[in-house]
Motif scaffolding. Sequence first.
Motif, PDB file in Angstrom:
ATOM      1  N   THR A 286      23.793  25.981 -27.124  1.00  0.00           N
ATOM      2  CA  THR A 286      22.785  26.935 -26.232  1.00  0.00           C
ATOM      3  C   THR A 286      21.595  26.061 -25.892  1.00  0.00           C
ATOM      4  OG1 THR A 286      21.476  27.015 -28.524  1.00  0.00           O
ATOM      5  CG2 THR A 286      22.938  28.812 -27.828  1.00  0.00           C
ATOM      6  N   TYR A 287      21.003  26.712 -24.638  1.00  0.00           N
ATOM      7  CA  TYR A 287      19.687  25.888 -24.339  1.00  0.00           C
ATOM      8  C   TYR A 287      18.708  25.935 -25.342  1.00  0.00           C
ATOM      9  CZ  TYR A 287      22.309  25.635 -19.805  1.00  0.00           C
ATOM     10  OH  TYR A 287      23.148  25.473 -18.722  1.00  0.00           O
ATOM     11  N   PRO A 288      17.588  25.004 -25.209  1.00  0.00           N
ATOM     12  CA  PRO A 288      16.544  25.365 -25.713  1.00  0.00           C
ATOM     13  C   PRO A 288      15.830  26.568 -24.985  1.00  0.00           C
ATOM     14  CG  PRO A 288      16.406  23.023 -25.013  1.00  0.00           C
ATOM     15  CD  PRO A 288      17.609  23.634 -24.369  1.00  0.00           C
ATOM     16  N   ASN A 289      14.682  27.278 -25.761  1.00  0.00           N
ATOM     17  CA  ASN A 289      14.173  28.467 -25.161  1.00  0.00           C
ATOM     18  C   ASN A 289      13.529  27.669 -24.086  1.00  0.00           C
ATOM     19  OD1 ASN A 289      15.049  29.879 -27.191  1.00  0.00           O
ATOM     20  ND2 ASN A 289      13.052  30.392 -28.053  1.00  0.00           N
ATOM     21  N   TYR A 290      13.343  28.526 -22.704  1.00  0.00           N
ATOM     22  CA  TYR A 290      12.974  28.207 -21.554  1.00  0.00           C
ATOM     23  C   TYR A 290      12.398  29.183 -20.812  1.00  0.00           C
ATOM     24  CZ  TYR A 290      16.777  29.681 -19.051  1.00  0.00           C
ATOM     25  OH  TYR A 290      18.024  30.281 -18.564  1.00  0.00           O
ATOM     26  N   LEU A 291      11.566  28.943 -19.729  1.00  0.00           N
ATOM     27  CA  LEU A 291      10.918  29.753 -18.835  1.00  0.00           C
ATOM     28  C   LEU A 291      11.677  30.042 -17.691  1.00  0.00           C
ATOM     29  CD1 LEU A 291       7.212  28.447 -19.500  1.00  0.00           C
ATOM     30  CD2 LEU A 291       8.277  30.430 -20.489  1.00  0.00           C
ATOM     31  N   SER A 292      11.662  31.326 -17.246  1.00  0.00           N
ATOM     32  CA  SER A 292      12.454  31.314 -15.796  1.00  0.00           C
ATOM     33  C   SER A 292      11.764  30.486 -14.715  1.00  0.00           C
ATOM     34  CB  SER A 292      12.387  32.915 -15.409  1.00  0.00           C
ATOM     35  OG  SER A 292      12.591  32.863 -13.952  1.00  0.00           O
ATOM     36  N   VAL A 326      14.316  21.586 -21.877  1.00  0.00           N
ATOM     37  CA  VAL A 326      14.990  20.160 -22.546  1.00  0.00           C
ATOM     38  C   VAL A 326      13.835  19.184 -22.610  1.00  0.00           C
ATOM     39  CG1 VAL A 326      16.320  18.119 -22.189  1.00  0.00           C
ATOM     40  CG2 VAL A 326      17.301  20.502 -21.901  1.00  0.00           C
ATOM     41  N   CYS A 327      12.801  19.126 -21.387  1.00  0.00           N
ATOM     42  CA  CYS A 327      11.838  18.120 -21.539  1.00  0.00           C
ATOM     43  C   CYS A 327      10.733  18.667 -22.285  1.00  0.00           C
ATOM     44  CB  CYS A 327      11.234  17.956 -19.970  1.00  0.00           C
ATOM     45  SG  CYS A 327      12.402  17.050 -18.883  1.00  0.00           S
TER      46      CYS A 327
END
Length: 419
Positions: A286-292, A326-327
């Motif tokens: 899964t991706y890390p939680n992120y913002l649209s 990610v960053c």
Amino acid sequence: MDRVRLLPIQLPPASSISGNNGTAKGKISFVRRLALGFIILAGLGLLYVPAYHSAQGQFSGLGETPSPMGSVGGTHFVASLGCPSFMLIVIMILAQLHGWGYNTSRDVCSYIHPENTTAILNPTTICNEVPYLLIVVCSAVPNLGARIAIRNTWGNKSNLDTQYESPVKVAFLLGQSDNDTLNSYVIDESHLYNDIIQESFHDTYNNLTLKSVMLLKWATMYCDKLTYLMKTDDDMFVNVPALVKALKGRPKSTGTLIGSLICNARPITDPKNKWYTPKYMYSERTYPNYLSGTGYVMSFDVAQRLYKAALSTPVLHLEDVYITGVCAKRAGLRPTNQYGFSYIPRKLETCALRDVITAHKVNATTMQIIWSKLNEPMETACASANHSATDKKSATVSRLGRHIGYFLLKSRILSSRCA
């Protein structure tokens, strides 16, 4: 199991065939050919595995995880079959991401050149008066109509200069087009409005990450005193009064990374999908939680930390996942959901629009409609909306009662997933 397609066998003359002995020899020949076919397929499989891992070796240790999970699109089929066929190997090789093949360098510094000034068009005067909020709109070279619509509505310079005690500025970030005529139009547009940042990279969808890192580079280099930085797109309506109100209401300006939070999203492995992610570019489940990426806001200290993290993080073509997921994770930052941000198109209801911060998929015409509605007197607009809501109330109350339990349960599930 793949079927082996055999060529017609040249049979000897009938006189040389002696009954059952000839039949036995024919069967033995068939079995040998069948065995040879399987040996060839197995050999291709054995050649494929080390070749693939050799190609992947150059990325080991660069990403969030040191060892990628298999190959490009179609890998899950190979795992289930256990014996990859030639056709599947061809599909896997062809299913690389356009512009980012597994032999393409993903070193951000080789594209961004952090030590150099790379902007072709560089409106540094935007930050002569230190902005409280700088909104950078990522636009494409041909999208002149969208930029004009923003300048005439929520990004209107004269309106922004007079409405707020703290300065709010808007700039547009572009790459370059293959069309020299369009590039020359952008130069003319820059002379007229002095609000365009243009960088020297090919402006394509799969280069959006480079565009966003260029945004961080430019802001940290030329606007190092600003308080907040917003990234958005040219099909977004930004309700600047609502955004400024939300930012002013925060207990502190530092450590801010807010927008519409997306949780537990999984990489898409279908090569035909717009958001396809090869496993050689991202190997986690899964991706890390992120913002649209449609719109997010960060404080200046966060912009600095994200930029620093990006310079040592291999490129992932999905810019919102890369920058705010990610960053951010590498920088020890946590993106948070902010009421009013949304990547879903909004209904054009005036009272509801007053509370939102972003609206997505807004064309030039709709941009003007929303702007006109938000500038109507609140009493008139909301009275009309309330009358419409009253007419619908009797028809929806029973339906709401039936589904309220479901919505409560759903909200709990979503809340727990995003915790």
